[in-house]
Motif scaffolding. Sequence first.
Motif, short mmCIF file in Angstrom:
data_model
loop_
_atom_site.label_atom_id
_atom_site.label_comp_id
_atom_site.label_asym_id
_atom_site.label_seq_id
_atom_site.Cartn_x
_atom_site.Cartn_y
_atom_site.Cartn_z
N CYS A 1 -8.97 6.02 1.47
CA CYS A 1 -8.59 4.61 1.62
C CYS A 1 -7.67 4.42 2.82
N THR A 2 -6.78 5.38 3.05
CA THR A 2 -5.88 5.30 4.21
C THR A 2 -6.70 5.40 5.51
N ALA A 3 -7.70 6.29 5.51
CA ALA A 3 -8.58 6.42 6.69
C ALA A 3 -9.35 5.12 6.92
N LYS A 4 -9.77 4.48 5.83
CA LYS A 4 -10.49 3.20 5.96
C LYS A 4 -9.57 2.13 6.53
N LYS A 5 -8.32 2.15 6.07
CA LYS A 5 -7.34 1.13 6.45
C LYS A 5 -6.91 1.29 7.92
N ASP A 6 -6.69 2.55 8.31
CA ASP A 6 -6.02 2.79 9.60
C ASP A 6 -6.92 3.39 10.68
N LYS A 7 -8.01 4.05 10.25
CA LYS A 7 -8.84 4.76 11.25
C LYS A 7 -10.24 4.17 11.31
N ASP A 8 -11.21 5.01 11.47
CA ASP A 8 -12.56 4.52 11.68
C ASP A 8 -13.50 5.04 10.58
N TYR A 9 -12.94 5.16 9.38
CA TYR A 9 -13.76 5.68 8.27
C TYR A 9 -14.91 4.71 7.97
N SER A 10 -16.09 5.27 7.81
CA SER A 10 -17.26 4.45 7.50
C SER A 10 -17.93 4.96 6.24
N GLY A 11 -18.04 4.09 5.25
CA GLY A 11 -18.73 4.46 4.01
C GLY A 11 -20.16 3.96 4.00
N PHE A 12 -20.70 3.78 2.83
CA PHE A 12 -22.09 3.29 2.68
C PHE A 12 -22.07 1.83 2.26
N SER A 13 -22.76 1.00 3.02
CA SER A 13 -22.85 -0.40 2.62
C SER A 13 -24.27 -0.72 2.15
N PRO A 14 -24.40 -1.72 1.28
CA PRO A 14 -25.71 -1.99 0.67
C PRO A 14 -26.63 -2.82 1.55
N VAL A 15 -27.88 -2.39 1.61
CA VAL A 15 -28.92 -3.12 2.34
C VAL A 15 -30.04 -3.42 1.35
N TYR B 1 0.82 -1.22 0.00
CA TYR B 1 0.00 0.00 0.00
C TYR B 1 0.86 1.27 0.00
N GLU B 2 1.93 1.26 0.76
CA GLU B 2 2.79 2.44 0.86
C GLU B 2 3.43 2.77 -0.50
N GLU B 3 3.75 1.70 -1.25
CA GLU B 3 4.34 1.90 -2.58
C GLU B 3 3.31 2.52 -3.53
N TYR B 4 2.08 2.01 -3.45
CA TYR B 4 1.00 2.60 -4.26
C TYR B 4 0.85 4.09 -3.92
#
Lengths: 332, 332
Positions: B296-310, B274-277
Amino acid sequence: MTSVRFLYRPCILRLSSCTTRSLHYNHLSFSTSNPSIPPLGRSTRNRLGIFLNIRSSMSKSAANQVQQVDRILDGVNDDHGGVIVEMTSGPLDPLVFASLLKASLYHWRQLGKKGIWIKVSIELVNLVEHAVKEGFYFHHAEPRYLMLVQWLPSTANTLPVNATHRVGIGAFVLNEKNEVLVVQEKSGATRGTGLWKFPTGVVDEGEDICDAAVREVKEETGVDSKFVEILAFRQSHKAFFEKSDLFFVCMLQPLSSDILPQETEIEAAQWMPYEEYAAQPLVQKHELLRYILDICTAKKDKDYSGFSPVPTRTGFSETSSTSYLYLNKQGL
Amino acid sequence: MTSVRFLYRPCILRLSSCTTRSLHYNHLSFSTSNPSIPPLGRSTRNRLGIFLNIRSSMSKSAANQVQQVDRILDGVNDDHGGVIVEMTSGPLDPLVFASLLKASLYHWRQLGKKGIWIKVSIELVNLVEHAVKEGFYFHHAEPRYLMLVQWLPSTANTLPVNATHRVGIGAFVLNEKNEVLVVQEKSGATRGTGLWKFPTGVVDEGEDICDAAVREVKEETGVDSKFVEILAFRQSHKAFFEKSDLFFVCMLQPLSSDILPQETEIEAAQWMPYEEYAAQPLVQKHELLRYILDICTAKKDKDYSGFSPVPTRTGFSETSSTSYLYLNKQGL
């Protein structure tokens, strides 16, 4: 700029059945995406918007005797090795068009062109049949024009697909008194049901979702508002004919309170206590409305975070314009 | 079911210039949305797909002498007071079509019909000009057909707009070794730049965004994956002709690791640290890629929350099918 319009084929197309006066095309400025192709003859654009492609003989004596002239349709190169022709005013004799198209296709094939686009205005609808006869098919249409296309190479067709989605918005506008802005519509699925619902609408062509939400609230209720975020969205299929729909539930903050319902579409509009809105039997009964209610309640009372718009540049190109990236700012 | 196909006008349309064999339309089953309209005559559908509207005389003696017959185009009622006619095989003599259309329009006006839709297959393109002459205009087109429409009443036109957006996806696929799935493309804006990018693609007509992301990853790289959520999306305009684009950045979890790049579109594919990308100069330089990287970094390392399908039901109608509502589950 080097013009690359020429023809190898020694033929002269007749324009006998159409008058000079009647020939005007709306053409864009010409630019070649392949400057390495050398000009093999002289080209000149006449006032009809058709190129006269004059092929000088290779021998001096022949050059003195005759110049072989071909006319082709006036097009502009696109960024993908293709050509775009706009037939947007007229009239033009269909048989003349057919001849011009034949010569043009020969010409474009010689140049190794890929996708050939012909935009035909509805006033020139009598040309469409002839384009289809020459191998064109439909790509998309708007009320006043039809876009035809043809892929010339033997390689795989990489032309872009037509638009597949319509985009709509629903607006959750909550004021400081914990009242929500609701309407009753004069037509549609909820007409006559007594349901008080959020203002909804369709995003116009070229309009940002956040702008559309503010506009629809203003149009339907007269209330000014500020866009906050997108709380959720739904994708549904076969919403109209074979096309799909993306419906975005938006949170807005009101900037005014006076209500002036739109006469043509809206039966009534009001600020309603949120609990009263939530308690409506139809909201409780209808799965999608219940989900949206849960989300709006979470936004109101908890720490729900949707996607808010951040201006950014559109694409990879340096010349691209500003557009919005919607993301969860709270999570960054 | 009561047929409401009849005509008041005592005229007989000639079908002399087309053969029985050549007339076949692909028509849907007929249903009337207004069962309160009484039948004023006998109607019969012939094997040509055209209705013979037989107007019996009101007096017995006249009825014995003559029956006045009109033919109209075979259409089905839609849910909005309109009629949909499908002209999908042929051929049909254009002049016969023009006569049928005139009679049909008269008929539909008598019935108070609103939007009249005519779907013309490309094989019957020679009919299009005649529909335009009778007041129809273009609504949309797909490769093999053109949809024409006309609004009959004097009231405001409430016909649905055409599709305005294309939908695309970009797939952020991260494995347990903190490697991201990246590709180099054979064509497009990033070709030859050396940029390793996420797999991207266009959502097919009628396809869910979450399914499209999984499909594109599989097609481009051979990797199986599971959809997690939408991290962000971007709306851009004039992406192709006048149409707009909605591009969804999706997070996926890989279910396999072996890579098999798609030959036609993909130059190379790999799992990249990932760091190389992230360190690629083009990612750092390009505003949109940098934003996506931050997310993407926030998703990987923090508590980022997007939208998931229901999964939920599409619309307000009881007969609607299942579709996805995308929302921030974490915030509920």
